[in-house]
Motif scaffolding. Sequence first.
Motif, PDB file in Angstrom:
ATOM      1  N   ARG A   7       0.836  -1.197   0.000  1.00 46.25           N
ATOM      2  CA  ARG A   7       0.000   0.000   0.000  1.00 46.25           C
ATOM      3  C   ARG A   7       0.874   1.253   0.000  1.00 46.25           C
ATOM      4  NH1 ARG A   7      -3.809  -0.403   4.694  1.00 46.25           N
ATOM      5  NH2 ARG A   7      -4.620  -2.100   3.430  1.00 46.25           N
ATOM      6  N   GLN A   8       0.583   2.184  -0.832  1.00 46.93           N
ATOM      7  CA  GLN A   8       1.362   3.423  -0.957  1.00 46.93           C
ATOM      8  C   GLN A   8       0.474   4.646  -0.737  1.00 46.93           C
ATOM      9  OE1 GLN A   8       4.649   3.582  -1.401  1.00 46.93           O
ATOM     10  NE2 GLN A   8       4.817   1.351  -1.421  1.00 46.93           N
ATOM     11  N   ARG A   9      -0.377   4.610   0.270  1.00 45.48           N
ATOM     12  CA  ARG A   9      -1.258   5.760   0.498  1.00 45.48           C
ATOM     13  C   ARG A   9      -0.438   6.965   0.948  1.00 45.48           C
ATOM     14  NH1 ARG A   9      -2.400   7.351   5.636  1.00 45.48           N
ATOM     15  NH2 ARG A   9      -1.874   5.940   7.356  1.00 45.48           N
ATOM     16  N   GLU A  10      -0.960   8.135   0.695  1.00 51.92           N
ATOM     17  CA  GLU A  10      -0.276   9.375   1.042  1.00 51.92           C
ATOM     18  C   GLU A  10      -0.187   9.500   2.560  1.00 51.92           C
ATOM     19  OE1 GLU A  10       1.829  12.626  -0.180  1.00 51.92           O
ATOM     20  OE2 GLU A  10       0.829  11.155  -1.457  1.00 51.92           O
ATOM     21  N   THR A  11       1.008   9.817   3.044  1.00 51.37           N
ATOM     22  CA  THR A  11       1.203   9.977   4.478  1.00 51.37           C
ATOM     23  C   THR A  11       0.634  11.313   4.941  1.00 51.37           C
ATOM     24  OG1 THR A  11       3.223   8.672   4.326  1.00 51.37           O
ATOM     25  CG2 THR A  11       2.904   9.953   6.332  1.00 51.37           C
ATOM     26  N   GLU A  12      -0.133  11.282   6.016  1.00 50.16           N
ATOM     27  CA  GLU A  12      -0.748  12.488   6.558  1.00 50.16           C
ATOM     28  C   GLU A  12       0.065  12.970   7.758  1.00 50.16           C
ATOM     29  OE1 GLU A  12      -4.750  11.490   7.457  1.00 50.16           O
ATOM     30  OE2 GLU A  12      -5.266  10.940   5.393  1.00 50.16           O
ATOM     31  N   PHE A  13       0.810  14.047   7.567  1.00 49.56           N
ATOM     32  CA  PHE A  13       1.695  14.542   8.609  1.00 49.56           C
ATOM     33  C   PHE A  13       0.970  15.554   9.501  1.00 49.56           C
ATOM     34  CE2 PHE A  13       4.728  13.058   5.457  1.00 49.56           C
ATOM     35  CZ  PHE A  13       5.654  12.418   6.253  1.00 49.56           C
ATOM     36  N   VAL A  14       1.069  15.315  10.796  1.00 47.16           N
ATOM     37  CA  VAL A  14       0.520  16.241  11.791  1.00 47.16           C
ATOM     38  C   VAL A  14       1.537  16.343  12.928  1.00 47.16           C
ATOM     39  CG1 VAL A  14      -1.887  15.701  11.263  1.00 47.16           C
ATOM     40  CG2 VAL A  14      -0.683  14.381  13.021  1.00 47.16           C
ATOM     41  N   PRO A  15       1.538  17.448  13.682  1.00 44.24           N
ATOM     42  CA  PRO A  15       2.428  17.543  14.850  1.00 44.24           C
ATOM     43  C   PRO A  15       2.029  16.510  15.894  1.00 44.24           C
ATOM     44  CG  PRO A  15       1.585  19.709  14.209  1.00 44.24           C
ATOM     45  CD  PRO A  15       0.785  18.701  13.453  1.00 44.24           C
TER      46      PRO A  15
END
Length: 487
Positions: free
Chosen positions: A327-335
Motif C-alpha cells: 500500500r502506498q497511500r499518502e502519508t498524513e503529517f501532523v504535529p
Amino acid sequence: MFDLFDNITPIYLLYLFYGAAFLFMGVAIVAKDMKGSDLQLADKLWLLGAFGFLHGAHEWLELGPLIEGANLSFQQIFVVKAASTFLVALSFIFLLRFGISLVRVIDDKRKRWVRTVPAFLFLLWFFFVWHEGFHGNPFHVDLQALRQADLGARYTFGLTGGLMTAYGLIAYSREVSFLSRPASKKLYYAGITFVFYSVFAGIFSSGYTALRLPVPIEMLRGVSAFFITYFIAKGLNIFDVETRKKIEKQTRRLVQTEKLTSLGLLASGIAHEINNPLANASLGIQTLRTRLKTSGAGQEVEGKLDAVERNIDRASAIAQELLLFARQRETEFVPLNINTVIKGALTLLKHKLNGITLQEDLSPVPEVLGDPGKLEQVFINVLSNALEAMPEDGALTLSTSLQEDHIVVRVSDTGNGIVAEDLSKVFDPFFTTKEIGQGTGLGLSICYGIVKQHQGTIRISSTSRKGTTLTIKLPSRERYEKDTYRR
C-alpha cells in the motif's frame, strides 16, 4: 625599487612565512565545501578560519616597522602597532571561541563553566593592561601600553584559546574516527601541534630566544603554524569522506526503494490473487461445518476442518500483510509527540508484556511531524519483534532523547540477538530469522519504508545471544520544516 628587499633579514622572512602559513589555513577552510555536512565541526570551522586570516595579517603587518622602521614617523609606527595589537587580540578571541565551541560540543558537563571563560579572561587582560600599560591612567596610551596589551592578549586569550582548541581537536578526532581514521589522525596531530603553538605564542614574547637552544621564538611559532596548517588542511578531507559515504548510503537507499517498489507491485498482485480463493475456501469450510453438524460427523472430521480453517486464516493474514506492504497511500503529517505514540503501542501490546521487565526512559522531547497511525505501526512491529525474541523473564528497555534537532528512540531487548552475517539483511523484504510459518519477513521492511517517509533513519545493532538494540532517528518538527524549506 629593490631597496626594500635589501633590508630583509632571515628573521623577517620568518614573519613572512609565519603569516603565510596561517593565511593559507584560512583559505583552505573557506575553500572547503561543507554545505550539507552533518558534522558539528562544520559549523565551527569559520572561527578557526577567521583566526588564520587575522593572525596572518597581524604577522605581515609587523613586518612594516621591522623593515622600514627608520623611515617611519612615530605616528605611523604607533598606528601600525595599534592595528597590529588589535588584530592579534581579535585573532586570539576567535581562536578562543573556536576552542570553547568544540569543548561544548564534546563535553556536555563543561558547557556551563566554559561560557564564563571569555569574561574571566577579559577581566584578567584588562587588569593586566591597566596595571602594566596604562599605570592607572587610561588616557596615557603609548607604545609601551600597546606592547603590554599585546602581551596581555597572548597570556590570556592566546594561551587559553590555543589549549582549548588543542583539547577540542584531540577529543573531536576520536568522535569522527569512524568516518576516516587518516583524516581523524590529522585533526589529532593538529591538536597536539596547537599545544606547542599556544606555549610559543601565548607565553613567550616576540624576540625571545630559548636559553639552551639559540632559536628565535618566531621560528618555533612559524614551524608550529606550518604543521597546524598542514594537518588542518589534510584533516578537512573528513568532509570529502563524509560526502562520499552519504552518496553511497543514498545509492543503497535508492536500490532498496526500487526493490521495495517492485516487490510492492508484485505483492499487491499476489495478495489479490490469493484472497479470492481463500475467501471461497473459507466459505466452503463454513458450509461443510453446517452440513456435518446435521449429519453428526465425528470429532476427527471436526478437528481436521479446524486445522484447515487455521491454515486458511494464516494464509489470509499473510495476504493482508502483503497488501499492507504494497500500500502506498499518502502519508498524513501532523504535529505529534513521539512519547505518546510509543505509549499507545505499549497499551496495544500490554497482553504480551506478562513476565517481561519493562524499563521506560521517555525524556521530554520536541514534537515531530508524522503520521500517527504509521508511526504506531512501526513501534508495534518493533516491540513485537523484541518481545518475541525474549524469554518470559526478559527485559525490554525503551528510551527517547534529543540529539542535534533529532529525536532518537532506542528499543533494546535481552533476547538471542542476531548473528553478524544477518544484520545487513534484516530490512530486506521476506527475510526472517523466525521458524518457518512464524513470520513473513515484512515487518521491518514496512518499518524501514515508513521511517524513510518521515525523513528518518532506522538502524539495528545486535550481539548473538546478548540482545538487540534498534535505533530510530526522526527530525524534530522545526528541523523537518527547515529541511523541507531548503529543498
